[in-house]
Design a protein around this motif. Structure first.
Motif, mmCIF file in Angstrom:
data_model
loop_
_atom_site.group_PDB
_atom_site.id
_atom_site.type_symbol
_atom_site.label_atom_id
_atom_site.label_comp_id
_atom_site.label_asym_id
_atom_site.label_seq_id
_atom_site.Cartn_x
_atom_site.Cartn_y
_atom_site.Cartn_z
ATOM 1 N N ALA A 280 0.912 -1.322 0.005
ATOM 2 C CA ALA A 280 -0.082 0.081 0.141
ATOM 3 C C ALA A 280 0.887 1.076 -0.039
ATOM 4 O O ALA A 280 2.071 1.121 0.297
ATOM 5 N N ALA A 281 0.126 2.354 -0.225
ATOM 6 C CA ALA A 281 1.033 3.830 -0.049
ATOM 7 C C ALA A 281 1.645 3.804 1.073
ATOM 8 O O ALA A 281 1.085 3.742 2.144
ATOM 9 N N GLY A 282 3.126 4.042 1.067
ATOM 10 C CA GLY A 282 4.094 4.210 2.433
ATOM 11 C C GLY A 282 4.574 2.852 2.718
ATOM 12 O O GLY A 282 5.419 3.045 3.487
ATOM 13 N N ASP A 283 4.082 1.874 2.131
ATOM 14 C CA ASP A 283 4.676 0.621 2.447
ATOM 15 C C ASP A 283 6.291 0.383 1.812
ATOM 16 O O ASP A 283 6.462 1.175 0.564
ATOM 17 N N TRP A 284 7.078 -0.138 2.354
ATOM 18 C CA TRP A 284 8.498 -0.450 1.741
ATOM 19 C C TRP A 284 8.217 -1.821 0.949
ATOM 20 O O TRP A 284 8.022 -2.863 1.866
ATOM 21 N N ILE A 285 8.863 -1.908 -0.173
ATOM 22 C CA ILE A 285 8.608 -3.042 -0.782
ATOM 23 C C ILE A 285 9.887 -3.197 -1.915
ATOM 24 O O ILE A 285 10.750 -2.459 -1.797
ATOM 25 N N PHE A 286 10.235 -4.424 -2.037
ATOM 26 C CA PHE A 286 11.585 -4.900 -3.190
ATOM 27 C C PHE A 286 10.987 -4.518 -4.462
ATOM 28 O O PHE A 286 10.025 -4.778 -4.809
ATOM 29 N N VAL A 287 11.589 -3.600 -5.452
ATOM 30 C CA VAL A 287 11.549 -3.531 -6.690
ATOM 31 C C VAL A 287 12.872 -3.897 -7.595
ATOM 32 O O VAL A 287 13.721 -4.051 -6.945
ATOM 33 N N ARG A 288 12.623 -4.054 -8.796
ATOM 34 C CA ARG A 288 13.801 -4.224 -9.582
ATOM 35 C C ARG A 288 13.770 -3.574 -10.887
ATOM 36 O O ARG A 288 12.720 -3.336 -11.466
ATOM 37 N N THR A 289 14.721 -3.202 -11.718
ATOM 38 C CA THR A 289 14.716 -2.535 -12.770
ATOM 39 C C THR A 289 14.807 -3.433 -13.854
ATOM 40 O O THR A 289 14.281 -2.974 -15.052
ATOM 41 N N SER A 290 15.385 -4.494 -13.896
ATOM 42 C CA SER A 290 15.330 -5.540 -15.036
ATOM 43 C C SER A 290 15.138 -6.993 -14.235
ATOM 44 O O SER A 290 15.510 -6.928 -13.199
ATOM 45 N N ARG A 291 15.264 -7.960 -15.175
ATOM 46 C CA ARG A 291 15.183 -9.317 -14.462
ATOM 47 C C ARG A 291 16.546 -9.732 -13.789
ATOM 48 O O ARG A 291 16.392 -10.456 -12.881
ATOM 49 N N LYS A 292 17.511 -9.187 -14.274
ATOM 50 C CA LYS A 292 18.767 -9.498 -13.808
ATOM 51 C C LYS A 292 19.114 -8.535 -12.640
ATOM 52 O O LYS A 292 20.540 -8.816 -12.028
ATOM 53 N N ALA A 293 18.709 -7.441 -12.785
ATOM 54 C CA ALA A 293 19.071 -6.388 -11.766
ATOM 55 C C ALA A 293 18.937 -6.804 -10.106
ATOM 56 O O ALA A 293 18.103 -7.703 -9.721
ATOM 57 N N GLU A 294 19.520 -6.422 -9.361
ATOM 58 C CA GLU A 294 19.582 -6.548 -7.947
ATOM 59 C C GLU A 294 18.433 -5.813 -7.361
ATOM 60 O O GLU A 294 18.232 -4.563 -7.631
ATOM 61 N N PRO A 295 17.623 -6.683 -6.617
ATOM 62 C CA PRO A 295 16.393 -5.764 -6.007
ATOM 63 C C PRO A 295 16.856 -4.590 -4.980
ATOM 64 O O PRO A 295 17.942 -4.508 -4.384
ATOM 65 N N LEU A 296 16.088 -3.733 -5.073
ATOM 66 C CA LEU A 296 16.104 -2.223 -4.467
ATOM 67 C C LEU A 296 14.946 -2.288 -3.339
ATOM 68 O O LEU A 296 13.862 -2.660 -3.629
ATOM 69 N N HIS A 297 15.101 -1.662 -2.221
ATOM 70 C CA HIS A 297 14.262 -1.399 -1.362
ATOM 71 C C HIS A 297 13.605 -0.099 -1.606
ATOM 72 O O HIS A 297 14.237 0.905 -1.624
ATOM 73 N N ALA A 298 12.259 0.013 -1.943
ATOM 74 C CA ALA A 298 11.741 1.312 -2.088
ATOM 75 C C ALA A 298 10.353 1.510 -1.350
ATOM 76 O O ALA A 298 9.702 0.393 -0.965
ATOM 77 N N ARG A 299 10.093 2.650 -1.424
ATOM 78 C CA ARG A 299 8.532 3.038 -0.546
ATOM 79 C C ARG A 299 7.788 3.267 -1.408
ATOM 80 O O ARG A 299 7.965 4.187 -2.521
ATOM 81 N N ILE A 300 6.429 2.947 -1.593
ATOM 82 C CA ILE A 300 5.663 3.393 -2.512
ATOM 83 C C ILE A 300 5.037 4.576 -2.188
ATOM 84 O O ILE A 300 4.454 4.994 -0.931
ATOM 85 N N GLU A 301 5.014 5.541 -3.025
ATOM 86 C CA GLU A 301 4.520 6.775 -2.792
ATOM 87 C C GLU A 301 3.030 7.127 -3.330
ATOM 88 O O GLU A 301 2.252 7.660 -2.626
ATOM 89 N N ARG A 302 2.691 6.504 -4.440
ATOM 90 C CA ARG A 302 1.231 6.365 -5.179
ATOM 91 C C ARG A 302 1.304 5.350 -5.994
ATOM 92 O O ARG A 302 2.319 4.772 -6.419
ATOM 93 N N PRO A 303 0.146 4.885 -6.305
ATOM 94 C CA PRO A 303 0.155 3.956 -7.510
ATOM 95 C C PRO A 303 1.035 4.151 -8.742
ATOM 96 O O PRO A 303 1.118 5.311 -9.156
ATOM 97 N N GLY A 304 1.907 3.254 -8.971
ATOM 98 C CA GLY A 304 2.738 3.242 -10.363
ATOM 99 C C GLY A 304 3.951 4.053 -9.963
ATOM 100 O O GLY A 304 5.028 4.079 -10.835
#
Length: 186
Positions: free
Chosen positions: A155-179
């Motif tokens: 949800a907005a405000g939650d910290w999740i793991f994201v990645r920029t490509s299939r082989k990229a290292e996951p990043l920890h990011a905060r959801i600011e808004r949808p998308g």
């Protein structure tokens, strides 16, 4: 001829012995105290209503009400009695499940589903695993963005793991808004 009658007699004796041993075994099991038969003595199980009370006290809402347990605990539960107060805590980030546990020699834990609060269902669906995102890396005086993918739901405000490509290292990011997920730099 003698061999056939000997076989029949042996079968009858074996059948009688088998039925007798079953009957004696059944009587023996009935006469044992419950603890000796492999279970716990009567009264050493927790009453499922105690679990309901603990979850209601934790969430602040009654069974079936928004925020409270969806359903009462199954009355067929046979969990060991707990000498200490039950421990309750949220399980997961969505706050849709309460973990109830008992510590001790016969420790156990169960998970109780809760009814969503008004608007909580929509709040939880901001980003789903696999959704396309804009990943914004924001620092002092700069920002860089790139397309990416959510590796978790949140949800907005939650910290999740994201990645920029299939082989990229996951990043920890905060959801600011949808998308949009933000990775703070510095």
């Amino acid at each position: 001829m003698m061999k056939d009658s000997s076989r029949k007699t042996a079968r009858r004796i074996a059948s009688v012995r088998w039925r007798t041993s079953l009957a004696i075994g059944a009587l023996w099991c009935l006469s044992l105290p419950v603890a000796a038969a492999g279970g716990a003595p009567a009264g050493s199980h927790i009453d499922p209503s105690e679990i309901d009370e603990a979850v209601i006290a934790f969430t602040g809402a009654e069974v079936g009400k928004p925020g409270g347990p969806r359903l009462p605990s199954d009355r067929r539960l046979r969990l060991a009695a707990c000498a200490e107060p039950l421990l309750t805590e949220w399980f997961g980030t969505a706050r849709s499940t309460v973990q109830v546990s008992c510590s001790g020699p016969e420790s156990w834990r169960i998970f109780i589903a809760t009814s969503p609060l008004q608007g909580q269902a929509a709040r939880n669906n901001v980003v789903k695993r696999g959704d396309a995102l804009t990943i914004l890396i924001r620092g002092r005086g700069f920002s860089v963005q790139q397309a990416g993918e959510a590796m978790e739901s949140g949800a907005a405000g939650d910290w999740i793991f994201v990645r920029t490509s299939r082989k990229a290292e996951p990043l920890h990011a905060r959801i600011e808004r949808p998308g949009l997920a933000v990775v703070p730099a510095g």
